[in-house]
Design an enzyme around this catalytic site. Sequence first.
Site, PDB file in Angstrom:
ATOM      1  N   TYR A  34    -136.907 -44.362  68.216  1.00 12.76           N
ATOM      2  CA  TYR A  34    -135.559 -44.101  68.722  1.00 12.76           C
ATOM      3  C   TYR A  34    -135.635 -43.531  70.140  1.00 12.76           C
ATOM      4  O   TYR A  34    -134.968 -44.005  71.057  1.00 12.76           O
ATOM      5  CB  TYR A  34    -134.816 -43.141  67.789  1.00 12.76           C
ATOM      6  CG  TYR A  34    -133.384 -42.906  68.201  1.00 12.76           C
ATOM      7  CD1 TYR A  34    -132.362 -43.715  67.718  1.00 12.76           C
ATOM      8  CD2 TYR A  34    -133.051 -41.889  69.100  1.00 12.76           C
ATOM      9  CE1 TYR A  34    -131.048 -43.528  68.106  1.00 12.76           C
ATOM     10  CE2 TYR A  34    -131.742 -41.693  69.500  1.00 12.76           C
ATOM     11  CZ  TYR A  34    -130.743 -42.511  69.001  1.00 12.76           C
ATOM     12  OH  TYR A  34    -129.439 -42.324  69.404  1.00 12.76           O
ATOM     13  N   ASP A  35    -136.500 -42.512  70.296  1.00 11.79           N
ATOM     14  CA  ASP A  35    -136.639 -41.874  71.609  1.00 11.79           C
ATOM     15  C   ASP A  35    -137.063 -42.887  72.670  1.00 11.79           C
ATOM     16  O   ASP A  35    -136.574 -42.870  73.800  1.00 11.79           O
ATOM     17  CB  ASP A  35    -137.682 -40.749  71.551  1.00 11.79           C
ATOM     18  CG  ASP A  35    -137.194 -39.576  70.717  1.00 11.79           C
ATOM     19  OD1 ASP A  35    -135.987 -39.530  70.395  1.00 11.79           O
ATOM     20  OD2 ASP A  35    -138.025 -38.706  70.387  1.00 11.79           O
ATOM     21  N   SER A  80    -127.183 -28.324  72.212  1.00  9.09           N
ATOM     22  CA  SER A  80    -128.572 -28.709  71.936  1.00  9.09           C
ATOM     23  C   SER A  80    -129.440 -28.117  73.039  1.00  9.09           C
ATOM     24  O   SER A  80    -128.938 -27.576  74.022  1.00  9.09           O
ATOM     25  CB  SER A  80    -128.700 -30.217  71.881  1.00  9.09           C
ATOM     26  OG  SER A  80    -128.229 -30.762  73.072  1.00  9.09           O
ATOM     27  N   ILE A  81    -130.747 -28.202  72.844  1.00  8.02           N
ATOM     28  CA  ILE A  81    -131.628 -27.693  73.884  1.00  8.02           C
ATOM     29  C   ILE A  81    -132.391 -28.841  74.502  1.00  8.02           C
ATOM     30  O   ILE A  81    -132.662 -29.845  73.856  1.00  8.02           O
ATOM     31  CB  ILE A  81    -132.651 -26.654  73.363  1.00  8.02           C
ATOM     32  CG1 ILE A  81    -132.765 -26.699  71.859  1.00  8.02           C
ATOM     33  CG2 ILE A  81    -132.303 -25.282  73.860  1.00  8.02           C
ATOM     34  CD1 ILE A  81    -133.681 -25.635  71.321  1.00  8.02           C
ATOM     35  N   LYS A 144    -139.773 -24.913  66.123  1.00  6.99           N
ATOM     36  CA  LYS A 144    -138.601 -25.783  66.064  1.00  6.99           C
ATOM     37  C   LYS A 144    -138.590 -26.412  64.680  1.00  6.99           C
ATOM     38  O   LYS A 144    -139.405 -27.276  64.366  1.00  6.99           O
ATOM     39  CB  LYS A 144    -138.667 -26.856  67.151  1.00  6.99           C
ATOM     40  CG  LYS A 144    -137.398 -27.682  67.241  1.00  6.99           C
ATOM     41  CD  LYS A 144    -137.412 -28.553  68.494  1.00  6.99           C
ATOM     42  CE  LYS A 144    -136.078 -29.219  68.738  1.00  6.99           C
ATOM     43  NZ  LYS A 144    -135.670 -30.130  67.672  1.00  6.99           N
ATOM     44  N   CYS A 470    -166.862 -56.213  41.142  1.00  9.10           N
ATOM     45  CA  CYS A 470    -167.842 -56.730  40.177  1.00  9.10           C
ATOM     46  C   CYS A 470    -167.337 -57.931  39.401  1.00  9.10           C
ATOM     47  O   CYS A 470    -168.036 -58.449  38.532  1.00  9.10           O
ATOM     48  CB  CYS A 470    -168.275 -55.622  39.222  1.00  9.10           C
ATOM     49  SG  CYS A 470    -166.980 -55.194  38.035  1.00  9.10           S
ATOM     50  N   CYS A 485    -160.532 -51.748  36.211  1.00  4.14           N
ATOM     51  CA  CYS A 485    -161.653 -52.677  36.096  1.00  4.14           C
ATOM     52  C   CYS A 485    -162.360 -52.330  34.792  1.00  4.14           C
ATOM     53  O   CYS A 485    -162.605 -51.162  34.502  1.00  4.14           O
ATOM     54  CB  CYS A 485    -162.586 -52.489  37.285  1.00  4.14           C
ATOM     55  SG  CYS A 485    -164.271 -53.046  36.985  1.00  4.14           S
TER      56      CYS A 485
HETATM   57  S1  IVH Z   1    -131.777 -22.826  69.351  1.00  2.00           S
HETATM   58  C1  IVH Z   1    -128.469 -23.305  72.491  1.00  2.00           C
HETATM   59  N1  IVH Z   1    -133.902 -22.525  67.836  1.00  2.00           N
HETATM   60  O1  IVH Z   1    -133.161 -28.018  67.457  1.00  2.00           O
HETATM   61  C2  IVH Z   1    -129.679 -23.312  71.655  1.00  2.00           C
HETATM   62  N2  IVH Z   1    -132.752 -24.598  67.733  1.00  2.00           N
HETATM   63  O2  IVH Z   1    -131.342 -29.069  70.198  1.00  2.00           O
HETATM   64  C3  IVH Z   1    -129.400 -23.644  70.238  1.00  2.00           C
HETATM   65  N3  IVH Z   1    -133.704 -26.192  66.137  1.00  2.00           N
HETATM   66  O3  IVH Z   1    -130.414 -29.279  66.418  1.00  2.00           O
HETATM   67  C4  IVH Z   1    -130.543 -24.041  69.422  1.00  2.00           C
HETATM   68  N4  IVH Z   1    -135.329 -24.896  65.427  1.00  2.00           N
HETATM   69  O4  IVH Z   1    -130.895 -27.275  64.999  1.00  2.00           O
HETATM   70  C5  IVH Z   1    -132.915 -23.354  68.220  1.00  2.00           C
HETATM   71  N5  IVH Z   1    -135.778 -22.095  66.533  1.00  2.00           N
HETATM   72  C6  IVH Z   1    -134.785 -22.906  66.904  1.00  2.00           C
HETATM   73  C7  IVH Z   1    -134.651 -24.203  66.362  1.00  2.00           C
HETATM   74  C8  IVH Z   1    -133.609 -25.025  66.815  1.00  2.00           C
HETATM   75  C9  IVH Z   1    -134.754 -26.071  65.301  1.00  2.00           C
HETATM   76  C10 IVH Z   1    -132.874 -27.389  66.250  1.00  2.00           C
HETATM   77  C11 IVH Z   1    -131.395 -27.130  66.275  1.00  2.00           C
HETATM   78  C12 IVH Z   1    -130.833 -28.188  67.162  1.00  2.00           C
HETATM   79  C13 IVH Z   1    -132.005 -28.603  67.980  1.00  2.00           C
HETATM   80  C14 IVH Z   1    -131.819 -28.092  69.379  1.00  2.00           C
END
Ligand code: IVH
Length: 730
Positions: A34-35, A80-81, A144, A470, A485
């Site tokens: 996907y990426d 999201s981050i 994460k 065999c 077998c």
């Molecule tokens: S912080 C503004 N911390 O990763 C920052 N996210 O795009 C908010 N995720 O779908 C997110 N582990 O569900 C944060 N330790 C963690 C995380 C985490 C997983 C997921 C989150 C989101 C995606 C971030």
Amino acid sequence: MNIETKAAQLRAALNRAAHQYYTLDAPEIPDVEYDRLFQELQAIEAAHPELRTPDSPTQRVGAAVLAGFTPVRHSVPMLSIRTETDTTAAGAEKFDEQVRNHLASEQRRTELKPGDPRYRAEPLDPIAQAVLAGQPIGYVAEPKFDGLAISLRYEHGVLVQAATRGDGETGEDVTQNIRTLRQIPLVLSGEISARSLPLPLAGEGRGEGGWPIPPILEVRGEVYMRRDDFEALNERMRERMAAGDRAAKTFVNPRNAAAGAVRQLDPAIAAQRPLSFFAYGLGDITPPEAGGPDFRAHWEVLQALRAWGLPVSALARRAQGAAELAAFHADVAAERDGLPFDIDGVVYKVDSLALQRELGFVTREPRWAVAHKYPAQEQLTTVQAIDVQVGRTGKLTPVAKLAPVFVGGVTVTNATLHNELEARRKDVRVGDTVIVRRAGDVIPEVVSVLADQRPPGAPEFSMPARCPVCDSEVVREEGEADHRCTGGISCPAQRKQALLHYASRRAMDIEGLGEKLVDQLIDGRVVNSLPDLYRMGFVSLAALDRMAEKSAQNLLEALEKSKQTTLARFLYALGIRHVGETTAKDLARHFGTLDAVMAASTSQLLQTPDVGPVVAGSVHTFFEQPHNREVVEQLRAVGIYWAEGKPAPAALLPLAGKTFVLTGTLPTLSRDEAKDMLEAAGAKVSGSVSKKTSYVVAGAEAGSKLERAHALEVPVIDEDGLRALLGGGA
Ligand code: IVH
């Protein structure tokens, strides 16, 4: 193909994949694929902005709301981050530099002339100034988690709503399902803040555990499924499918199983899915002016969440500067396989909330956080062949031979398909494009086939009628999934496996007797039966292909060393069907001598604790066979030796009659070591917690077993506690 058609194709493929992933919870392509497609489309759109259509997947985030759930508008959007695909630890340096550069450019704005449109009047936050003066930046590093983001809304300490992320602005109300997670408190623990309460004093550490619960609190975190819970769930599903249950289906990975459970329209079904949760942040919260907590740092937030009763990962830690972030990246990468849950990377967050505010956001992503991914645990590859391997007991196992792929940190070329039923259920065929997954210590697995990429005419897999090694007849016994077998010890494949098992670490522990050597010994007819092993001389060994004199000498020494053993190891090493390590120990303890085991009738064997009719029958049949008795006699004749006689009556051992359950990662002992130590002291080690469990030994990241122990009020101890019980002290 022209670029316009290409972009349209990519859009269609990505939208289809997103629908499968988010809305149906049944992805057909792995994330990496996907990426890759996403980046390809992004690149085309960057070069040809006119091709950027409003329906392009690059123009939106997340999922459509599934009919059936009430939409929830997030009062604070779920952002999201930024995710760096760089899978090395070096990314920490880059992130640290980006943070510094941004602060420096803000600083330059304050130095401009007031008339300049970029002029900034207010000075930078003192922490930002300290950073610019050279102080290291304080961070919090977290795993994460690979699950799905959830927002929990508590009002006056009571859980009132749980919502998925959705598109970040609007999610789905999944309160009913989330309420079934035992890890999520329905009521927070601690004191509720009243507006009249004095504000806590400023400064560090003031709150550790002492933060009053704000009237409004949104907790952001990840719902996930532990690997063991996932395996057990899929196992249950397979059983139901085998029993003809059409509603049963297996899940591709823990994340999808978790997502499916959270977005399950029937809360009763959701309740049966074992889900877990980690809190990692905040959404809406009563501001300090209105009586909310005056947090200064993200770390304080995590401590407060934990004190209020929410699960916060023990892996999260504070880090000073880029070097400590990089160290975290490396440490967690090393631990990743052993963790009880999937993670797909690490997240770095600027600790100081003032500094976070100073840094702000770029479009929808904070400048103060970044995610660094680890190598993917799922990849696409193709099936080059399906081989059939013959095991020690003659069991035939289909194995997919794969075009080599790097997945979960190793290159994978084989994946077991278990048996014919399983191979057909997944419908894996030669030439197929498949998703391979390798997570944790779990063996690589084909999770699914991309049906639309199958070459025409690929035939369905079926088991051969004759043994591929065999040529003996292959049979499948009534009510069994496995083909076997019938060649027995005359089948070289079975002889090889028997030899490998005999030499394995937990059996006779013959170092250096590996697969390549066993192949040579059996194929060259140097070894035809187990006792032959001890009759090999230096000359015949050194004459083997690629066998250095030194290795020949080492092997002879290892063989000599293996002669001194225990009855339990010897019984296990013989490879009697259904006699695993534990049963071998039970038999050795009960009978005390080999002659007693060999002479026992089925009903006498049944007297052994934990031995049932299948095992008793198998042991009896084994020792009835003249050739097996012959092998045993010869092994004794070549000098295999153990102390005979009943061991110290089990009742006298310090932990006799006690049952232990091990969970999580202990600081210094491996699971095997802890188990050996406990068993040597007379204790039993079981896999599940019940009221009869004497102790649960819990290490880092212990999960549902620990919870169950608490629920059943079973005493919980750590490694030190265990050592104390064993009487070892340190
Ligand atoms: S912080 C503004 N911390 O990763 C920052 N996210 O795009 C908010 N995720 O779908 C997110 N582990 O569900 C944060 N330790 C963690 C995380 C985490 C997983 C997921 C989150 C989101 C995606 C971030």
